[in-house]
Design a protein around this motif. Structure first.
Motif, PDB file in Angstrom:
ATOM      1  N   TYR A  85      31.024 -98.437  -1.483  1.00  0.00           N
ATOM      2  CA  TYR A  85      30.962 -99.803  -2.019  1.00  0.00           C
ATOM      3  C   TYR A  85      32.196-100.636  -1.660  1.00  0.00           C
ATOM      4  O   TYR A  85      32.395-101.716  -2.197  1.00  0.00           O
ATOM      5  CB  TYR A  85      30.797 -99.774  -3.549  1.00  0.00           C
ATOM      6  N   SER A  86      33.007-100.145  -0.754  1.00  0.00           N
ATOM      7  CA  SER A  86      34.245-100.848  -0.411  1.00  0.00           C
ATOM      8  C   SER A  86      33.977-102.010   0.539  1.00  0.00           C
ATOM      9  O   SER A  86      32.976-102.036   1.258  1.00  0.00           O
ATOM     10  CB  SER A  86      35.240 -99.877   0.230  1.00  0.00           C
ATOM     11  N   ALA A  87      34.903-102.959   0.549  1.00  0.00           N
ATOM     12  CA  ALA A  87      34.822-104.099   1.460  1.00  0.00           C
ATOM     13  C   ALA A  87      36.206-104.720   1.586  1.00  0.00           C
ATOM     14  O   ALA A  87      37.070-104.548   0.722  1.00  0.00           O
ATOM     15  CB  ALA A  87      33.826-105.134   0.934  1.00  0.00           C
ATOM     16  N   GLY A  88      36.420-105.427   2.686  1.00  0.00           N
ATOM     17  CA  GLY A  88      37.668-106.147   2.880  1.00  0.00           C
ATOM     18  C   GLY A  88      38.882-105.245   2.948  1.00  0.00           C
ATOM     19  O   GLY A  88      38.863-104.177   3.574  1.00  0.00           O
ATOM     20  N   LEU A  89      39.934-105.642   2.241  1.00  0.00           N
ATOM     21  CA  LEU A  89      41.190-104.895   2.276  1.00  0.00           C
ATOM     22  C   LEU A  89      41.020-103.502   1.665  1.00  0.00           C
ATOM     23  O   LEU A  89      41.683-102.553   2.104  1.00  0.00           O
ATOM     24  CB  LEU A  89      42.280-105.669   1.525  1.00  0.00           C
ATOM     25  N   GLN A  90      40.145-103.390   0.676  1.00  0.00           N
ATOM     26  CA  GLN A  90      39.910-102.079   0.071  1.00  0.00           C
ATOM     27  C   GLN A  90      39.387-101.091   1.123  1.00  0.00           C
ATOM     28  O   GLN A  90      39.859 -99.947   1.204  1.00  0.00           O
ATOM     29  CB  GLN A  90      38.892-102.192  -1.067  1.00  0.00           C
ATOM     30  N   ARG A  91      38.438-101.535   1.930  1.00  0.00           N
ATOM     31  CA  ARG A  91      37.885-100.661   2.966  1.00  0.00           C
ATOM     32  C   ARG A  91      38.950-100.311   4.004  1.00  0.00           C
ATOM     33  O   ARG A  91      39.038 -99.164   4.453  1.00  0.00           O
ATOM     34  CB  ARG A  91      36.687-101.356   3.635  1.00  0.00           C
ATOM     35  N   GLU A  92      39.744-101.287   4.370  1.00  0.00           N
ATOM     36  CA  GLU A  92      40.815-101.025   5.337  1.00  0.00           C
ATOM     37  C   GLU A  92      41.823-100.026   4.764  1.00  0.00           C
ATOM     38  O   GLU A  92      42.338 -99.161   5.486  1.00  0.00           O
ATOM     39  CB  GLU A  92      41.519-102.334   5.704  1.00  0.00           C
ATOM     40  N   ALA A  93      42.107-100.137   3.458  1.00  0.00           N
ATOM     41  CA  ALA A  93      43.049 -99.212   2.830  1.00  0.00           C
ATOM     42  C   ALA A  93      42.504 -97.794   2.823  1.00  0.00           C
ATOM     43  O   ALA A  93      43.270 -96.827   2.956  1.00  0.00           O
ATOM     44  CB  ALA A  93      43.346 -99.674   1.401  1.00  0.00           C
ATOM     45  N   LEU A  94      41.192 -97.651   2.682  1.00  0.00           N
ATOM     46  CA  LEU A  94      40.594 -96.312   2.724  1.00  0.00           C
ATOM     47  C   LEU A  94      40.750 -95.698   4.114  1.00  0.00           C
ATOM     48  O   LEU A  94      41.002 -94.487   4.240  1.00  0.00           O
ATOM     49  CB  LEU A  94      39.120 -96.378   2.324  1.00  0.00           C
ATOM     50  N   PHE A  95      40.611 -96.507   5.147  1.00  0.00           N
ATOM     51  CA  PHE A  95      40.870 -96.008   6.501  1.00  0.00           C
ATOM     52  C   PHE A  95      42.339 -95.629   6.663  1.00  0.00           C
ATOM     53  O   PHE A  95      42.673 -94.671   7.375  1.00  0.00           O
ATOM     54  CB  PHE A  95      40.468 -97.053   7.542  1.00  0.00           C
ATOM     55  N   SER A  96      43.212 -96.346   5.998  1.00  0.00           N
ATOM     56  CA  SER A  96      44.633 -96.016   6.046  1.00  0.00           C
ATOM     57  C   SER A  96      44.905 -94.670   5.370  1.00  0.00           C
ATOM     58  O   SER A  96      45.738 -93.888   5.840  1.00  0.00           O
ATOM     59  CB  SER A  96      45.459 -97.116   5.380  1.00  0.00           C
ATOM     60  N   ILE A  97      44.204 -94.409   4.270  1.00  0.00           N
ATOM     61  CA  ILE A  97      44.332 -93.106   3.618  1.00  0.00           C
ATOM     62  C   ILE A  97      43.875 -91.997   4.568  1.00  0.00           C
ATOM     63  O   ILE A  97      44.513 -90.940   4.676  1.00  0.00           O
ATOM     64  CB  ILE A  97      43.512 -93.068   2.317  1.00  0.00           C
TER      65      ILE A  97
END
Length: 289
Positions: free
Chosen positions: A251-263
């Motif tokens: 359910y992620s989108a935007g900066l949240q989704r990018e942060a998950l890729f960073s994790i």
């Protein structure tokens, strides 16, 4: 003669192509992880992202600190390694050097069966059996905790360690052990002072595989760890790097989704670092002899 030469050339080409494919996969994965993971780190700020202690990705003012996830993954992997490596190594020694052939042949399929059990089954058993046991034994309101995750991971890494270590021990030339016994060493002294040191490269490979599975596991630990972004304590609910990604990605989108890729990038770097350090340690010891 010509047919043999042509066959060798064809096979050499096939082997070379397979090697290139393997290298290309690593390069592509690394490149994509950097491409997808770095932007969010720079947007949030490397210090805030890596050392922040609060994760609230869906709040009105979102916070993306992943230090609790990093420490949880480190502590969980370290705990599983401390439990799983001695048990796995001693089991491999038992199967390779101590157990009668019939007994070893009976135990070995059980170890292989452990390797074939899906992660969700480990998680289900952990959730239904281990979590209530931990809660009752330690008088906790909720047994979902870092401790429960460590126990599940310790069991999950056993097959990798046992199988690879046993293969390495079986590959030790029998002359080494015969020479040790001829000099008056006992069987146990020979195993621990000759066989295991001679097989250390293979054993280390098994440990690396086990650590890789522990640090990369998501489903099983998601079911027993509680999935709360707390700073890690042994009997509190926690979130691992892997579960942080898997539980929010849908359910992620935007900066949240990018942060998950960073994790995911941080997790990828951890595994690469572990491989590099262990390989460097083995080469250093080998060169020091």
């Amino acid at each position: 003669m010509k047919i043999k030469t042509v066959t060798e050339k064809v096979m050499n080409t096939v082997f070379f192509a397979c090697g290139i494919v393997a290298i290309a996969c690593v390069v592509i994965i690394t490149g994509y992880m950097l491409y997808a993971g770095l932007p969010a780190i720079f947007k949030i700020g490397p210090a805030k992202f890596l050392f922040g202690t609060e994760w609230a990705s869906t709040a009105a003012e979102p916070k993306f600190g992943i230090l609790p996830f990093i420490l949880t993954s480190v502590y969980g992997t370290a705990g599983a390694t401390l439990i799983g490596v001695p048990i796995g190594l001693l089991t491999a020694v038992f199967l390779s050097k101590v157990a009668p052939k019939k007994l070893a042949n009976a135990v070995r399929p059980a170890v292989e069966l452990l390797a074939g059990i899906p992660s969700v089954v480990y998680g289900l058993i952990g959730m239904m059996v281990l979590v209530p046991f931990v809660a009752k034994t330690f008088n906790l309101a909720n047994g979902t905790s870092l401790f429960a995750a460590i126990l599940v991971l310790a069991v999950m890494i056993l097959p990798s360690i046992i199988n690879v270590s046993e293969t390495a021990l079986n590959a030790v030339p029998p002359e080494y052990e015969e020479a040790s016994l001829a000099l008056g060493a006992t069987k146990m002294e020979t195993i621990f002072k000759v066989s295991i040191p001679a097989a250390k490269s293979g054993i280390a490979a098994g440990v690396v595989l086990g650590i890789g599975r522990a640090i990369g596991e998501a489903m099983a630990v998601m079911m027993v760890a509680g999935n709360v972004a707390n700073m890690p304590e042994l009997f509190t609910s926690v979130t691992f790097l892997t579960t942080a990604v898997s539980k929010e990605m849908s359910y992620s989108a935007g900066l949240q989704r990018e942060a998950l890729f960073s994790i995911a990038l941080v997790l990828f770097c951890f595994i690469m670092l572990i491989n590099f350090l262990l390989n460097a340690l083995l080469k250093h010891k080998k060169g020091g002899r």
